[in-house]
Design an enzyme around this catalytic site. Sequence first.
Site, PDB file in Angstrom:
ATOM      1  N   GLU A 165       0.859  -1.182   0.000  1.00 46.50           N
ATOM      2  CA  GLU A 165       0.000   0.000   0.000  1.00 46.50           C
ATOM      3  C   GLU A 165       0.900   1.238   0.000  1.00 46.50           C
ATOM      4  OE1 GLU A 165      -2.895   0.344   3.152  1.00 46.50           O
ATOM      5  OE2 GLU A 165      -3.823   2.070   2.205  1.00 46.50           O
ATOM      6  N   GLY A 225       3.062   2.336  10.812  1.00 42.21           N
ATOM      7  CA  GLY A 225       2.805   1.521  11.997  1.00 42.21           C
ATOM      8  C   GLY A 225       2.599   0.053  11.694  1.00 42.21           C
ATOM      9  N   HIS A 230      -6.883  -2.260  15.017  1.00 42.81           N
ATOM     10  CA  HIS A 230      -7.101  -1.497  13.776  1.00 42.81           C
ATOM     11  C   HIS A 230      -6.831  -2.374  12.547  1.00 42.81           C
ATOM     12  CE1 HIS A 230      -6.995   2.249  11.297  1.00 42.81           C
ATOM     13  NE2 HIS A 230      -6.169   1.509  10.562  1.00 42.81           N
ATOM     14  N   GLU A 231      -5.676  -3.015  12.531  1.00 39.37           N
ATOM     15  CA  GLU A 231      -5.329  -3.812  11.332  1.00 39.37           C
ATOM     16  C   GLU A 231      -6.281  -4.993  11.198  1.00 39.37           C
ATOM     17  OE1 GLU A 231      -3.433  -2.187   9.478  1.00 39.37           O
ATOM     18  OE2 GLU A 231      -2.638  -0.878  11.049  1.00 39.37           O
ATOM     19  N   HIS A 253      -9.584  -3.990   9.701  1.00 40.67           N
ATOM     20  CA  HIS A 253      -9.526  -3.756   8.256  1.00 40.67           C
ATOM     21  C   HIS A 253      -9.967  -4.992   7.464  1.00 40.67           C
ATOM     22  CE1 HIS A 253      -8.050   0.198   7.315  1.00 40.67           C
ATOM     23  NE2 HIS A 253      -6.908   0.091   7.947  1.00 40.67           N
TER      24      HIS A 253
END
Length: 845
Positions: free
Chosen positions: A118, A250, A286-287, A290
Amino acid sequence: PRAVLLSDYAPYPFEIDEVRLTFRLDPHATRVLARIAFRPNPAAEPSRTMRLDGEALKLLSALIDGEEVEPRLDDTGLTVDVPDGAFVWEAEVEISPADNTALEGLYMSNGMYCTQCEAEGFRKITYYPNRPDVMAPFHVRIDGEAPVLLSNGNPVHFGEAFAEWHDPWPKPAYLFALVAGDLVAHPDTFTTKSGLPVALNIYVRPGDEGKADYAMDALKRSMRWDEETYGREYDLDVFNIVAVDDFNMGAMENKGLNIFNSKYVLASPETATDRDYELIEGIIAHEYFHNWTGNRITCRDWFQLCLKEGLTVFRDREFTGDQRSHAVKRIDDVVMLRARQFREDNGPLSHPVRPSSYIEINNFYTATVYEKGAEVIGMLKRLVGDEAYHRALDLYFERHDGQACTVEDWLAVFQDATGRDLHAFSHWYTQSGTPRLRVLEEFEDGTYTLHFQQETPPTPGQDEKGPQVLPIAVGLLSPEGDEIVPTTLLEMTESEQSFTFEGLSEKPVPSLLRGFSAPVILDRATSTEERAFLLANDTDPFTKWEAGRALARDVLIRMVTDDAQPGPAYLDALERVARDDTLDPAFRSLALALPSDDDMAQALADGGVTPDPLRINAANRALNQKIAEHLSDVLPQIYEAMEVVGPYTPDPKAAGRRSLRQTALALMSRTDGGKRAARQFETADNMTEQMGAITCLVRIGEGADQLDAFFRQWDHDRLVLDKWFALQAGLAKPGDTADTMRRLTEHPNFDWKNPNRFRSVIGGIAGNHAGFHEPSGAVYEQVIDWLVRLDPLNPQTTARMTTMFETWHRYDTDRQEMIRAALGRLRATEGLSRDTGEMVARILG
Ligand code: HT7
Ligand code: ZN
């Protein structure tokens, strides 16, 4: 370089049925064989030529349907003629991971192969339509000697020096990942709510075993939370996480194979602070989140980045609130929002949550896209209510699973689920800048009226602004401190609007913008007494804290502008908070902290005063000194009472107590010469207390011996050594900052090619407001020297770090000129990257 425009979007002319990749790993000559089955996209203009993106690739062969072809190569990819109907493209390229210092594409970190795709890194791996709306299932074979060979999806075959992986879920190439190296697994299992077993592994370098327990626990809690709160289950047989030392950001949510900066995975009580544990928990969540908001439903193009990032930040905030404390989390988030997003929105880099043009998309992974993007979702949820929000989310997952979507798709789901017209609300995605909300009040015959006016100042490229839809949460208190009107949501849609409350026996005290219900700057003339009253009596934790913060800000402004002394009203109000044992210790700690120097510079600039960094810093030190003296009785009591006995655990309750204890220690160090801090340094058995003690000492100009001892104890541990560097950079005295920076960057352990280490020192200096802006401009020059040096190796990190200069317009003309000259030198550097070039041009305007 040419800008990419949202208005130029057109679908790709081809769809992909399957991607098969074979990697023959070699540090300097990795071969990548791609076999890709294309067919025409019925939704696009038919085309007999195909464009593939590719950068820094050596093309060895290209075939279509088994026949050799000769594509036309250029700097950014290739163009090739293709047959009518479906066809198979095959290409073999050679790349050199060992020479890839940009950390995008396939690169090496400590002898381990890893990827970062990304936003547009996949084009450095093979020729491909490298855009998020082209989705395909991937089959990957890795040939290599490393003991661990990983890619996305489920394992298919393993053998002597090879592994095959299959990811059945169609995905864009930015979610591709490969890892190969000498790694050790920290294994576990998870059973989904439908009873499917998932094998979990966190891979770390040998020697780091034992530091992944907390990340694994956070992962399992995240998986359960997403099932319970959003009804989202995991969808593969395995979920792997790998910790990498060299990483630009991160972490990365690659499908089934998340790759993390080791800083956000590895933790032990001796090496990680409470804050590190909290960040690990939040980023793991968070990851993981996703997987649904980003991976199963992705973005149509990079302009829609907030669709996955704003929503996923919003979800990880909710998770952290549920796990810890909603009140403390909200305050932390608002402090961060103001420090980063308001700062960004107030300067030359201001842009909408959904930008409409970019030169380098990596430059738009910003606080506005992430944090303001999450605020917008928070407002939407408040406006429609919790139940309707979850109904809309269910519809979003049902309607768009497997698709690449837009902000319009997202809003349409809310309109369809709630029947609400969201046209006016959609301006939050397109209009940049932070609205100013002015408030006047009136009380007559038992009717209390709040008159609101909103205005958003011009921002680059947007001179004219319309009103935003503002959810304003309000409560009213009686002069005795009782809540007479509980939290009520006012919906402001016009530039000027009034709201009335009837039947009141006396003029109430308003508690405005509870929970920080909209990301605005509230402008209301409020007396010190009223602020102190709200700090003592407000039932909403955010506005209670905000009252204390505003008191401190007013005091500091008067100290800077009029050499005033803090009055008893403020000091007594603070003492009441310090002594209030009914309050959560974590909240008390936040309420006792002062605004940062950078916040104060912004506050002064907002009020039309040119900020002087040295005066601001002197006022901050003087006020802390006064607070320490005023609270001299209670601070030792807090320090004793908040001691956490027994072995260290990172749980929020213990962390909250340590946080308040640290606040007390920091204040006491101003008056005891660091005696207690030195003692704590000797006895600390965990990094939170060790680091806390040494921070107090260095801040008062002591701690040289402790810094040496710390270095000797931790010189083998990269992550702990980052703290050692960051501490000295962040707390260097203004007059010493240039020398400190030179000493730190000449240190043998200053491995500047490692982004964490670079950020520790250069980012640490930038966070030291008075030091960074010391009057000679020598620090600006040194920083620019380092950015010039890093740019050819790692443009992404260099470009991000230029944001330290985004506030140049706030300062006096001498500083402005010095910063402009320093940035001009960076801009004139031969061969400057597109990333850094775009940032410098935008900052200079
Ligand atoms: N989606 C990721 C953003 C990202 C990134 C991560 C690591 C290195 C480079 C990167 N470029 C973009 C991380 C996230 O927001 O979850
Ligand atoms: Zn994200």
